[in-house]
Scaffold this active site. Structure first.
Site, PDB file in Angstrom:
ATOM      1  N   HIS A  28      -3.121   1.037   8.498  1.00  0.00           N
ATOM      2  CA  HIS A  28      -3.737   0.475   7.282  1.00  0.00           C
ATOM      3  C   HIS A  28      -2.921  -0.731   6.821  1.00  0.00           C
ATOM      4  O   HIS A  28      -1.871  -0.564   6.174  1.00  0.00           O
ATOM      5  CB  HIS A  28      -3.800   1.537   6.181  1.00  0.00           C
ATOM      6  CG  HIS A  28      -4.588   1.121   4.982  1.00  0.00           C
ATOM      7  ND1 HIS A  28      -5.514   1.953   4.388  1.00  0.00           N
ATOM      8  CD2 HIS A  28      -4.613  -0.026   4.264  1.00  0.00           C
ATOM      9  CE1 HIS A  28      -6.063   1.336   3.352  1.00  0.00           C
ATOM     10  NE2 HIS A  28      -5.525   0.124   3.257  1.00  0.00           N
ATOM     11  N   HIS A  30      -3.065  -4.835   5.152  1.00  0.00           N
ATOM     12  CA  HIS A  30      -3.740  -6.023   4.615  1.00  0.00           C
ATOM     13  C   HIS A  30      -2.908  -7.236   4.994  1.00  0.00           C
ATOM     14  O   HIS A  30      -1.772  -7.375   4.521  1.00  0.00           O
ATOM     15  CB  HIS A  30      -3.847  -5.951   3.090  1.00  0.00           C
ATOM     16  CG  HIS A  30      -4.684  -4.803   2.611  1.00  0.00           C
ATOM     17  ND1 HIS A  30      -6.033  -4.906   2.403  1.00  0.00           N
ATOM     18  CD2 HIS A  30      -4.357  -3.523   2.330  1.00  0.00           C
ATOM     19  CE1 HIS A  30      -6.504  -3.730   1.999  1.00  0.00           C
ATOM     20  NE2 HIS A  30      -5.506  -2.875   1.950  1.00  0.00           N
ATOM     21  N   LYS A 114     -14.755   0.090   7.302  1.00  0.00           N
ATOM     22  CA  LYS A 114     -14.084   0.461   6.054  1.00  0.00           C
ATOM     23  C   LYS A 114     -15.104   0.589   4.931  1.00  0.00           C
ATOM     24  O   LYS A 114     -15.914  -0.308   4.713  1.00  0.00           O
ATOM     25  CB  LYS A 114     -13.041  -0.614   5.697  1.00  0.00           C
ATOM     26  CG  LYS A 114     -12.293  -0.374   4.397  1.00  0.00           C
ATOM     27  CD  LYS A 114     -11.276   0.744   4.499  1.00  0.00           C
ATOM     28  CE  LYS A 114     -10.663   1.101   3.154  1.00  0.00           C
ATOM     29  NZ  LYS A 114      -9.438   0.414   2.838  1.00  0.00           N
ATOM     30  N   HIS A 151     -11.836   4.332   1.227  1.00  0.00           N
ATOM     31  CA  HIS A 151     -11.074   4.207  -0.018  1.00  0.00           C
ATOM     32  C   HIS A 151     -11.702   5.221  -0.979  1.00  0.00           C
ATOM     33  O   HIS A 151     -12.786   4.985  -1.504  1.00  0.00           O
ATOM     34  CB  HIS A 151     -11.159   2.784  -0.578  1.00  0.00           C
ATOM     35  CG  HIS A 151     -10.339   2.620  -1.815  1.00  0.00           C
ATOM     36  ND1 HIS A 151      -9.163   1.890  -1.859  1.00  0.00           N
ATOM     37  CD2 HIS A 151     -10.497   3.122  -3.067  1.00  0.00           C
ATOM     38  CE1 HIS A 151      -8.648   1.957  -3.072  1.00  0.00           C
ATOM     39  NE2 HIS A 151      -9.434   2.698  -3.831  1.00  0.00           N
ATOM     40  N   HIS A 189      -4.809   6.270   2.331  1.00  0.00           N
ATOM     41  CA  HIS A 189      -3.815   6.397   1.252  1.00  0.00           C
ATOM     42  C   HIS A 189      -4.077   7.618   0.361  1.00  0.00           C
ATOM     43  O   HIS A 189      -4.401   7.494  -0.824  1.00  0.00           O
ATOM     44  CB  HIS A 189      -3.715   5.134   0.406  1.00  0.00           C
ATOM     45  CG  HIS A 189      -5.013   4.387   0.175  1.00  0.00           C
ATOM     46  ND1 HIS A 189      -6.111   4.969  -0.369  1.00  0.00           N
ATOM     47  CD2 HIS A 189      -5.366   3.115   0.438  1.00  0.00           C
ATOM     48  CE1 HIS A 189      -7.087   4.071  -0.448  1.00  0.00           C
ATOM     49  NE2 HIS A 189      -6.659   2.945   0.041  1.00  0.00           N
ATOM     50  N   ASP A 262      -0.722   0.615   3.904  1.00  0.00           N
ATOM     51  CA  ASP A 262      -1.468  -0.097   2.847  1.00  0.00           C
ATOM     52  C   ASP A 262      -0.639  -1.255   2.307  1.00  0.00           C
ATOM     53  O   ASP A 262      -0.692  -1.561   1.113  1.00  0.00           O
ATOM     54  CB  ASP A 262      -1.892   0.855   1.722  1.00  0.00           C
ATOM     55  CG  ASP A 262      -2.995   0.251   0.859  1.00  0.00           C
ATOM     56  OD1 ASP A 262      -3.608  -0.759   1.279  1.00  0.00           O
ATOM     57  OD2 ASP A 262      -3.252   0.782  -0.233  1.00  0.00           O
TER      58      ASP A 262
HETATM   59  O1  DOR Z   1      -3.631  -1.477  -4.240  1.00  0.00           O
HETATM   60  C1  DOR Z   1      -4.454  -1.819  -3.430  1.00  0.00           C
HETATM   61  N1  DOR Z   1      -4.467  -3.079  -2.937  1.00  0.00           N
HETATM   62  N2  DOR Z   1      -5.364  -0.947  -3.022  1.00  0.00           N
HETATM   63  C2  DOR Z   1      -6.376  -1.316  -2.222  1.00  0.00           C
HETATM   64  O2  DOR Z   1      -7.171  -0.488  -1.902  1.00  0.00           O
HETATM   65  C3  DOR Z   1      -6.555  -2.717  -1.812  1.00  0.00           C
HETATM   66  C4  DOR Z   1      -5.283  -3.419  -1.828  1.00  0.00           C
HETATM   67  C5  DOR Z   1      -5.415  -4.920  -1.723  1.00  0.00           C
HETATM   68  O3  DOR Z   1      -6.193  -5.407  -0.900  1.00  0.00           O
HETATM   69  O4  DOR Z   1      -4.697  -5.616  -2.425  1.00  0.00           O
HETATM   70 ZN    ZN Z   2      -5.671  -0.895   1.493  1.00  0.00          ZN
END
Ligand code: DOR
Ligand code: ZN
Length: 362
Positions: A28, A30, A114, A151, A189, A262
């Site tokens: 996971h 980003h 997702k 999510h 998460h 995450d």
């Molecule tokens: O805290 C978070 N930030 N939770 C998420 O599900 C997305 C993520 C983000 O993309 O910044």
């Molecule tokens: Zn995430």
């Protein structure tokens, strides 16, 4: 897995000084795009062989062509010599097209889809407003064995923010599991003891990722001495009893739990703002933090399963070759990573952590 222990003559006990495991994956991640991608990718690539890349860009990654393009940009942004492999995902919207989703999966462009409930988190406003209405898409995913990554938070504004995961599980996830008995689901998460139990109860086709931060902070941490924007993420950290349950789950060796950091970078200016963005940049300290938890829980022997085996098995991927070594060596963590004219604050940045990342072999 290989462990080096040293006997301490003062205490009369031995302790692990070094641990070498099969190289791990992060299920996971980003990475964003552009300058942010360039800035944060080296940290994930230094620790993990593969990363499941979240599709919540603006606009979101909804087509095979967009996923191919994003994948190329990630590969190009890798540091010289890096063998990091992005595993792409598709962002589900109300207009999701099951044929397009199948095509991307069969062509090996993406490994999963997702599901963001519309408005649940950062860039989730394109997400799904009516989960049952996506039944044809889920049926197709069941047939082809493509996992959905969820999510799991209710978007009902009347639900208290600390109860949103629990509400989603009752109102949306359990019914979804029932309606689609063959659908492979990752609850991303996990933040509550009860969600961890739901994962366990569906272990044949469900799994849960656990972040480093949810293992070390609880909801009070966000307000420790004042409001701490860099500890705000979604799902928000819960009560201490949940943190303890997550530590038990992660370190249990159960095959349904694995790494999903995450890691979610936001510019300092977006975090230290009137309305702080949700997300914690844990990518730079992920393995050190996880390992510290396993050490504290006396579960070092189960670290490799959580880090390098369980996730790959769930996704049907080969286990990585090569190793990474972590050493009990205190080292200071950088406080922030520069991005254009600002920076991203590192989770546990500026602190000294007891474990450090050492040699990587391929
Ligand atoms: O805290 C978070 N930030 N939770 C998420 O599900 C997305 C993520 C983000 O993309 O910044
Ligand atoms: Zn995430």
């Amino acid at each position: 897995m290989n462990v080096t222990e040293l006997f301490d003559h003062v205490s009369g006990t031995s302790r692990v000084e070094r641990i070498t495991i099969r190289r791990p994956d992060d299920f996971h991640v980003h990475l964003r795009d552009g300058a942010m991608l360039e800035a944060v990718l080296p940290f994930t690539a230094a620790q993990f062989v593969r990363g499941v890349i979240m599709p919540n860009l603006v606009p979101p990654v909804t087509s095979v062509a967009m996923a191919r393009g994003y994948r190329e940009r990630i590969l190009k942004a890798r540091p010289d010599g890096s063998d990091f492999q992005p595993l792409m995902t598709c962002y589900l919207t109300d207009a999701a097209d099951r044929d397009e989703i199948e095509r991307g999966f069969r062509d090996g462009v993406w490994v999963a889809a997702k599901l963001y409930p519309a408005g649940a988190t950062t860039n989730a406003h394109f997400g799904v407003t009516d989960i049952p209405a996506l039944a044809p898409v889920f049926e197709r995913m069941e047939t082809i064995g493509m996992p959905v990554l969820i999510h799991g938070e209710s978007t009902d504004p009347d639900v208290d923010i600390f109860d949103r995961e629990a509400a989603f599980m009752e109102q949306s996830l359990l019914p979804l599991l029932k309606r689609h008995p063959g659908l492979k689901i990752v609850i991303e998460h996990v933040t509550t003891a009860e969600t961890a139990d739901i994962v366990r109860a569906h272990v044949s086709r469900a799994a849960g990722t656990i972040t480093p931060h949810h293992l070390v902070i609880n909801r009070s941490s966000i307000f420790q001495g004042g409001l701490r924007p860099h500890l705000y993420c979604l799902p928000v950290a819960k009560r201490e009893r949940h943190r303890l349950a997550l530590r038990k789950a992660a370190t249990s060796g159960e095959p349904c739990f694995f790494i999903g950091t995450d890691t979610a970078p936001h510019r300092r200016t977006a975090k230290e703002a009137e309305c702080c963005s949700a997300g914690i940049f844990g990518g730079a300290t992920a393995l050190q933090t996880y390992l510290q938890v396993f050490d504290e829980e006396c579960a070092l022997d189960r670290f490799e399963a959580f880090a390098s085996v369980n996730g790959a098995r769930f996704y049907g991927l080969e286990l990585n070759g090569g190793t990474i070594t972590l050493e009990r060596r205190e080292s200071p963590v950088l406080a922030a990573v520069a991005v254009e004219d600002t920076e991203v604050v590192v989770f546990q940045g500026g602190q000294t952590l007891p474990w450090s990342v050492g040699e990587v072999t391929r």
